[in-house]
Write an enzyme that holds these catalytic residues in place. Structure first.
Site, PDB file in Angstrom:
ATOM      1  N   SER A 135       0.876  -1.160   0.000  1.00  0.00           N
ATOM      2  CA  SER A 135       0.000   0.000   0.000  1.00  0.00           C
ATOM      3  C   SER A 135       0.918   1.215   0.000  1.00  0.00           C
ATOM      4  CB  SER A 135      -0.907  -0.082   1.222  1.00  0.00           C
ATOM      5  OG  SER A 135      -1.685   1.066   1.358  1.00  0.00           O
ATOM      6  N   TYR A 149      -3.470   8.442  -7.133  1.00  0.00           N
ATOM      7  CA  TYR A 149      -2.589   7.402  -6.568  1.00  0.00           C
ATOM      8  C   TYR A 149      -3.142   6.976  -5.202  1.00  0.00           C
ATOM      9  CZ  TYR A 149       1.527   5.092  -4.604  1.00  0.00           C
ATOM     10  OH  TYR A 149       2.372   4.173  -4.013  1.00  0.00           O
ATOM     11  N   LYS A 153      -4.438   3.299  -3.571  1.00  0.00           N
ATOM     12  CA  LYS A 153      -3.868   2.682  -2.368  1.00  0.00           C
ATOM     13  C   LYS A 153      -4.898   2.605  -1.228  1.00  0.00           C
ATOM     14  CE  LYS A 153       0.229   1.781  -4.096  1.00  0.00           C
ATOM     15  NZ  LYS A 153       0.707   0.388  -4.295  1.00  0.00           N
TER      16      LYS A 153
HETATM   17  N1  LIG Z   1       9.064   4.148  -3.483  1.00  0.00           N
HETATM   18  C1  LIG Z   1       8.132   4.749  -2.774  1.00  0.00           C
HETATM   19  O1  LIG Z   1       8.293   5.901  -2.384  1.00  0.00           O
HETATM   20  C2  LIG Z   1       6.868   4.001  -2.442  1.00  0.00           C
HETATM   21  C3  LIG Z   1       6.171   4.394  -1.293  1.00  0.00           C
HETATM   22  C4  LIG Z   1       5.005   3.729  -0.950  1.00  0.00           C
HETATM   23  C5  LIG Z   1       4.564   2.672  -1.712  1.00  0.00           C
HETATM   24  N2  LIG Z   1       5.258   2.292  -2.837  1.00  0.00           N
HETATM   25  C6  LIG Z   1       4.751   1.134  -3.603  1.00  0.00           C
HETATM   26  O2  LIG Z   1       5.741   0.126  -3.595  1.00  0.00           O
HETATM   27  C7  LIG Z   1       5.551  -0.734  -4.713  1.00  0.00           C
HETATM   28  C8  LIG Z   1       6.885  -0.954  -5.416  1.00  0.00           C
HETATM   29  O3  LIG Z   1       7.314   0.239  -5.985  1.00  0.00           O
HETATM   30  P1  LIG Z   1       8.828   0.726  -5.916  1.00  0.00           P
HETATM   31  O4  LIG Z   1       8.857   1.891  -5.032  1.00  0.00           O
HETATM   32  O5  LIG Z   1       9.739  -0.386  -5.658  1.00  0.00           O
HETATM   33  O6  LIG Z   1       9.012   1.306  -7.404  1.00  0.00           O
HETATM   34  P2  LIG Z   1       9.774   0.754  -8.691  1.00  0.00           P
HETATM   35  O7  LIG Z   1      11.236   0.679  -8.441  1.00  0.00           O
HETATM   36  O8  LIG Z   1       9.311   1.629  -9.799  1.00  0.00           O
HETATM   37  O9  LIG Z   1       9.211  -0.719  -8.892  1.00  0.00           O
HETATM   38  C9  LIG Z   1       7.911  -0.934  -9.393  1.00  0.00           C
HETATM   39  C10 LIG Z   1       7.828  -2.351  -9.896  1.00  0.00           C
HETATM   40  O10 LIG Z   1       6.495  -2.587 -10.384  1.00  0.00           O
HETATM   41  C11 LIG Z   1       6.599  -3.143 -11.671  1.00  0.00           C
HETATM   42  N3  LIG Z   1       5.433  -2.914 -12.508  1.00  0.00           N
HETATM   43  C12 LIG Z   1       4.910  -1.743 -12.935  1.00  0.00           C
HETATM   44  N4  LIG Z   1       3.834  -1.982 -13.716  1.00  0.00           N
HETATM   45  C13 LIG Z   1       3.685  -3.332 -13.776  1.00  0.00           C
HETATM   46  C14 LIG Z   1       2.763  -4.207 -14.404  1.00  0.00           C
HETATM   47  N5  LIG Z   1       1.769  -3.753 -15.176  1.00  0.00           N
HETATM   48  N6  LIG Z   1       2.911  -5.537 -14.229  1.00  0.00           N
HETATM   49  C15 LIG Z   1       3.913  -6.036 -13.479  1.00  0.00           C
HETATM   50  N7  LIG Z   1       4.835  -5.264 -12.875  1.00  0.00           N
HETATM   51  C16 LIG Z   1       4.699  -3.933 -13.009  1.00  0.00           C
HETATM   52  C17 LIG Z   1       7.842  -2.509 -12.285  1.00  0.00           C
HETATM   53  O11 LIG Z   1       8.252  -3.295 -13.397  1.00  0.00           O
HETATM   54  P3  LIG Z   1       8.979  -2.636 -14.697  1.00  0.00           P
HETATM   55  O12 LIG Z   1      10.434  -2.511 -14.319  1.00  0.00           O
HETATM   56  O13 LIG Z   1       8.738  -3.636 -15.784  1.00  0.00           O
HETATM   57  O14 LIG Z   1       8.329  -1.314 -14.945  1.00  0.00           O
HETATM   58  C18 LIG Z   1       8.770  -2.598 -11.081  1.00  0.00           C
HETATM   59  O15 LIG Z   1       9.292  -3.902 -10.962  1.00  0.00           O
HETATM   60  C19 LIG Z   1       4.494  -0.064  -5.575  1.00  0.00           C
HETATM   61  O16 LIG Z   1       3.253  -0.708  -5.363  1.00  0.00           O
HETATM   62  C20 LIG Z   1       4.464   1.369  -5.065  1.00  0.00           C
HETATM   63  O17 LIG Z   1       3.222   1.986  -5.283  1.00  0.00           O
HETATM   64  C21 LIG Z   1       6.398   2.935  -3.203  1.00  0.00           C
END
Ligand SMILES: NC(=O)c1ccc[n+]([C@@H]2O[C@H](COP(=O)([O-])OP(=O)(O)OC[C@H]3O[C@@H](n4cnc5c(N)ncnc54)[C@H](OP(=O)(O)O)[C@@H]3O)[C@@H](O)[C@H]2O)c1
Length: 275
Positions: A135, A149, A153
């Site tokens: 989330s 967004y 979530k």
């Molecule tokens: N970083 C933050 O600040 C933060 C904070 C709170 C929550 N989150 C959540 O944490 C989770 C992971 O994000 P992250 O921060 O690690 O960002 P990230 O580095 O951009 O990783 C996102 C991952 O999701 C994959 N993805 C995107 N669209 C997809 C699809 N249609 N099918 C399968 N995979 C897909 C991407 O694959 P590709 O490489 O192929 O695009 C990548 O592996 C997300 O749900 C995000 O909303 C992040």
């Protein structure tokens, strides 16, 4: 028996770091899902006997079914599902593109739901399992330009809270993780940004224009976040909610406490509508 972890979105960010933790651990199998197998080359230095790579775009139900079938064929169980794949969208509510919102909802919510549906029969049969849903702090509180967004979530939160009740007696736990901003690609290539053009929203222009800086400057360390998620999934008491970082903890509490006091301030009015 070794526990099998199934993680989506393992090409970068939290998913990659968590896959690395699981791959390093001697007592776990890893099913690493990504849209492109070449993004998973980093796993080649670990024990291939405990790792299966699968192609899954979470908007593709056939790929989800095939990936889950492959995992079961290889390891027989799925003990921990991590619904991590997700993306962001930075724009004011009025200037947001609804097709972009629909696509983000497809990934962040429906993709997560379809993955969960595909794994639940196995966990029910096992009478055991952990489902971890990524989330966000932005599901505990909100910020301008993050409305859609947050909508995805908050949907993940409502979904997780209901699922937790439905599977509580089946040995299945559901943990919603609410990270604050962390140094991943989420605010970089995984997000679309619309800098406000309407003058009335000019106050938010800089925050959208500068959002990519979070890739290198956000306070959250994805390695530490991945380790905490792994440890909490193995704890004797698995948290229902796991806010991580200052914004999620303090910002989330401030918003929720404000909500409680606002609701309480109109108790008589709220209760006046029932017979
Ligand atoms: N970083 C933050 O600040 C933060 C904070 C709170 C929550 N989150 C959540 O944490 C989770 C992971 O994000 P992250 O921060 O690690 O960002 P990230 O580095 O951009 O990783 C996102 C991952 O999701 C994959 N993805 C995107 N669209 C997809 C699809 N249609 N099918 C399968 N995979 C897909 C991407 O694959 P590709 O490489 O192929 O695009 C990548 O592996 C997300 O749900 C995000 O909303 C992040």
């Amino acid at each position: 028996m070794a526990k099998t972890w199934f993680i989506t979105g393992t090409s970068s960010g939290f998913g990659k770091e968590l896959a690395t933790v699981v791959a390093k651990n001697q007592d776990t199998n890893l099913v690493a899902a990504a849209r492109h197998l070449e993004d998973l080359a980093y796993l080649d230095e670990f024990d291939a006997a405990r790792i299966e790579k699968v192609i899954i775009d979470v908007t593709d139900e056939a790929q989800i079914k095939a990936g889950v079938a492959k995992a079961l064929e290889r390891f027989e169980t799925i003990d921990v599902l991590v619904n991590n794949a997700g993306l962001g969208y930075f724009a004011t509510i009025e200037e947001s593109d609804m097709d972009q919102f629909r696509y983000m909802f497809d990934v962040n919510v429906i993709g997560l739901a379809n993955m969960t549906k595909a794994v639940l029969p196995t966990m029910r049969a096992q009478r055991a399992g952990v489902i971890i849903n990524l989330s966000s702090a932005l599901a505990l509180t909100t910020l301008p330009t993050m409305g859609y967004y947050s909508a995805t979530k908050y949907a993940v939160e409502g979904y997780s809270d209901t699922l937790r009740q439905e599977v509580a007696d089946l040995g299945i736990k559901v943990m919603a993780v609410e990270p604050s901003g962390a140094r991943t690609q989420w605010s970089g290539r995984s997000s679309r940004k619309v800098v406000p053009a309407i003058k009335d929203y000019a106050a938010f222009s800089d925050s959208v224009a500068n959002v990519s800086d979070s890739v290198t400057q956000a306070p959250g360390d994805p390695k530490r976040i991945a380790q905490v998620i792994f440890d909490q999934a193995n704890a004797s008491e698995i948290p229902a909610h796991l806010p991580l970082g200052d914004f999620a903890y303090h910002g989330g509490l401030q918003n929720l406490e404000g909500l409680v006091s606002e609701i309480k301030s109109r108790e008589d009015l709220s209760l006046s509508t029932d017979d």
